[in-house]
Design an enzyme around this catalytic site. Structure first.
Site, mmCIF file in Angstrom:
data_model
loop_
_atom_site.group_PDB
_atom_site.id
_atom_site.type_symbol
_atom_site.label_atom_id
_atom_site.label_comp_id
_atom_site.label_asym_id
_atom_site.label_seq_id
_atom_site.Cartn_x
_atom_site.Cartn_y
_atom_site.Cartn_z
ATOM 1 N N TRP A 1 0.891 -1.521 0.024
ATOM 2 C CA TRP A 1 -0.060 -0.094 -0.078
ATOM 3 C C TRP A 1 1.198 1.681 -0.138
ATOM 4 O O TRP A 1 0.182 2.729 -0.542
ATOM 5 C CB TRP A 1 -0.775 -0.049 1.732
ATOM 6 C CG TRP A 1 -1.133 0.964 1.373
ATOM 7 C CD1 TRP A 1 -2.792 1.672 0.561
ATOM 8 C CD2 TRP A 1 -1.129 2.216 2.352
ATOM 9 N NE1 TRP A 1 -3.591 2.417 0.896
ATOM 10 C CE2 TRP A 1 -2.483 3.663 2.177
ATOM 11 C CE3 TRP A 1 -0.285 2.810 2.910
ATOM 12 C CZ2 TRP A 1 -2.245 4.511 2.607
ATOM 13 C CZ3 TRP A 1 -0.137 3.624 3.736
ATOM 14 C CH2 TRP A 1 -1.312 5.093 3.539
ATOM 15 N N HIS A 2 2.308 1.210 0.391
ATOM 16 C CA HIS A 2 3.004 1.723 0.889
ATOM 17 C C HIS A 2 3.587 2.299 -0.532
ATOM 18 O O HIS A 2 3.773 4.051 -0.882
ATOM 19 C CB HIS A 2 3.803 2.091 1.990
ATOM 20 C CG HIS A 2 3.559 2.319 3.339
ATOM 21 N ND1 HIS A 2 2.832 0.755 3.884
ATOM 22 C CD2 HIS A 2 3.400 2.655 4.430
ATOM 23 C CE1 HIS A 2 2.975 1.153 5.049
ATOM 24 N NE2 HIS A 2 2.226 2.586 5.191
ATOM 25 N N GLY A 3 3.306 1.539 -1.127
ATOM 26 C CA GLY A 3 4.125 2.536 -3.021
ATOM 27 C C GLY A 3 4.422 0.552 -3.733
ATOM 28 O O GLY A 3 4.821 -0.406 -3.194
ATOM 29 N N PHE B 1 2.687 8.490 0.070
ATOM 30 C CA PHE B 1 2.176 7.990 -0.171
ATOM 31 C C PHE B 1 0.640 7.030 -0.559
ATOM 32 O O PHE B 1 0.208 6.693 -0.704
ATOM 33 C CB PHE B 1 1.775 7.101 1.173
ATOM 34 C CG PHE B 1 3.334 6.673 1.462
ATOM 35 C CD1 PHE B 1 4.159 5.755 0.835
ATOM 36 C CD2 PHE B 1 3.349 6.338 3.428
ATOM 37 C CE1 PHE B 1 5.466 5.925 1.323
ATOM 38 C CE2 PHE B 1 4.884 6.491 3.470
ATOM 39 C CZ PHE B 1 6.195 6.244 2.789
#
Lengths: 481, 80
Positions: free
Chosen positions: A326-328, A481
């Site tokens: 999800w963060h990248g 993000f």
């Protein structure tokens, strides 16, 4: 425009004036004001992305109504369409180039020539946060947990509310939409509490996180020339920077919300006092982890329910890899998630995962020795995880870890003069947070029983420390993000 | 089997699974009312209920219950 900047202060003063004077208790007009302000705020960051935000909001607003008014079969179809569209938005803007590059490398490595070009895609600010709100809205509607709102302004505010659009917290419709629909009266205690929370957030962000950032960035930009001890100290400081940066931002966003009469969902609950990794994740970025618990982990756990503990482990590992990604778009984020997922396994097997014992303190207000070592162990595991998180690629991670374990010139002198003055403030912050760990945020109850003059001296001291010590303004880590 | 009888059997399952003899269920009870009832124990409860009543819930049913009433309704409809 960052939330702790002078520009934001001016922007907010104007909104606050109109909100509380000409438009006082006029809910519809206030909602319009909030919506226009939110779009201006978002537009200042990148006006080209406004059509995307507006169109996706409109589509999900219509989907919500269709889901609640259609037959079961159609409503299921509309929900699937919405979820696919939401995830599609994220995949396109955030992960498409990553997948192209990864598959291209994979094919080349097995001898198949693949020279695919990537696209020039600009990542819309806050997309990971607002798409999660959009998805949450239609799933809750489908599950019958909420009635979709017929007021477009209310819905658009829920998606774009300016204190939270760029970096969360990711509020749920069940909590936020009813607050937009009802009349908001000026609440003195809530407003004052909001100011306190902003002050505490600014202290964490500007005094601690921003000052640590320069030292940490310098170390990371030149890993091969750093001693093992410097790399260890930097990794510890990075954990502190991550916490003070993101929880500081969340405190400010929640505080601004309170001044406008809203209760935004809590995002942190003293995660560094956790005694195991499961407890840590229950208290870190709560709005994201609870979102994924409800919409990823729970459906998986339901699906795998007859597999016993293996099913639970599988669901957790998948869930944690998604938390990481999800963060990248980077494999190191996936590795970070997998690392945490694997840390859950011993907790599930031993049964510690299921226990939720309240943290008890000794007569002196300290943790018991047993708890202290558990807290220290958890912090160490989290810090190792954040080295993976911070690494730009596996090569850099490898350099960092091997440098950290290199005993030659382990104690080579490093210039700590820039961060030495900050160390006492880090200790003060942790002591205050430990003493006030039962409060919503540390400053909310600190000094409430003191004489008011003493309490105000404390507030001024914090304010002075912000003016006196605030580091060079740094972008919030979670903006990317 | 009526709702009351089902409720009483479900209550016994809750007491066994959550290891708390003091649990008293009503149709309005939600997870917020029982400390031990969280997303993890929820699955244990579902598995135990399915086994006891020899029924199978769908994922949507399990994820849509707002309170004990939703659960009881599902059980009785599947038994009927």
């Amino acid at each position: 425009m960052t939330i702790n900047s002078l520009n934001f202060l001016l922007f907010f003063v104007v909104i606050y004036f109109f909100y509380n004077f000409p438009l006082r208790e006029k809910t519809t007009a206030q909602n319009w004001l909030l919506l226009i302000s939110s779009y201006i705020f978002y537009g200042i960051a990148n006006w080209k992305m406004i059509p995307l935000l507006l169109c996706s909001t409109l589509i999900f607003y219509i989907l919500g109504i269709l889901i609640s008014t259609s037959s079961e079969k159609k409503s299921s179809l509309f929900t699937t369409t919405g979820v696919v569209a939401g995830i599609g938005l994220l995949l396109y803007f955030k992960y498409l180039n990553f997948f192209i590059e990864s598959f291209s490398t994979l094919f080349n490595s097995i001898g198949l020539k693949a020279n695919w070009g990537t696209f020039n895609i600009i990542l819309p600010l806050g997309i990971s946060f607002f798409t999660f709100r959009l998805i949450s809205y239609i799933i809750e509607t489908y599950r019958g947990k909420i009635e979709p709102t017929r007021d477009f302004v209310v819905f658009a505010n829920y998606i774009a509310f300016f204190p939270t659009i760029i970096s969360g917290p990711i509020d749920r419709p069940n909590n936020f939409i009813p607050q937009l629909e009802k009349k908001r009266t000026f609440n003195y205690n809530l407003t004052v509490d909001g100011f306190r929370q902003i002050l505490w957030g600014m202290f964490k962000k500007m005094v601690i996180a921003d000052n640590l950032a320069i030292f940490i960035n310098n170390t990371w930009s030149d890993i091969p020339n750093q001693s093992g001890s410097t790399l260890i100290i930097t990794s510890i400081l990075y954990s502190i920077q991550m916490y003070t940066d993101f929880s500081g931002y969340s405190d400010m966003a929640i505080g601004v919300g309170k001044i406008l009469g809203f209760r935004i969902t809590k995002n942190f609950n003293y995660p560094f006092f956790a005694r195991n990794v499961a407890e840590y994740w229950r208290n870190w970025h709560i709005s994201l982890t609870s979102w994924l618990t409800d919409y990823v982990f729970m459906p998986l756990n339901v699906k795998f329910r007859n597999l016993g503990k293996q099913g639970l482990i599988l669901a957790i590992v998948i869930n944690m890899v998604i938390v990481g990604l999800w963060h990248g778009a980077n494999w190191t984020y996936g590795a970070f998630g997998l690392y945490h997922g694997l840390l859950f396994i011993p907790l599930i097997i031993s049964g510690a995962f299921f226990k939720k014992k309240k943290l008890k303190t000794t007569k002196l207000g300290l943790p018991t020795l047993n708890d202290f070592f558990k807290i220290l162990g958890t912090f160490t595991l989290v810090t190792i995880g954040l080295i993976i998180f911070r690494s730009e690629n596996i090569h850099q991670l490898n350099n960092y870890i091997s440098g950290l374990l290199n005993l030659t010139d382990f104690f080579t002198t490093t210039d700590y003069s820039k961060i030495k003055p900050i160390i006492p403030f880090i200790l003060i912050m942790f002591i205050i947070e430990w003493r006030k760990k039962d409060s919503e945020f540390a400053l909310s109850s600190l000094g409430r029983e003191w004489h008011f003059s003493l309490r105000w001296i404390m507030y001024y001291m914090i304010l002075f420390s912000i003016f006196w010590l605030s580091g060079k303004e740094q972008q919030f880590i979670y903006f990317q993000f | 089997m009526g709702n009351n009888e089902t409720l009483s059997q479900v209550q016994n399952i809750f007491r066994d699974e959550l290891d708390n003899e003091n649990i008293v269920l009503t149709e309005e009870t939600t997870a917020n009312d029982i400390e031990e009832w969280d997303s993890l124990t929820h699955i244990m409860l579902v598995v135990a209920i399915e086994k006891h009543f020899k029924i199978k819930f769908t994922s949507k049913e399990i994820l849509s219950w707002k309170n004990v009433f939703g659960m009881i309704e599902n059980i009785t409809s599947k038994q009927g």
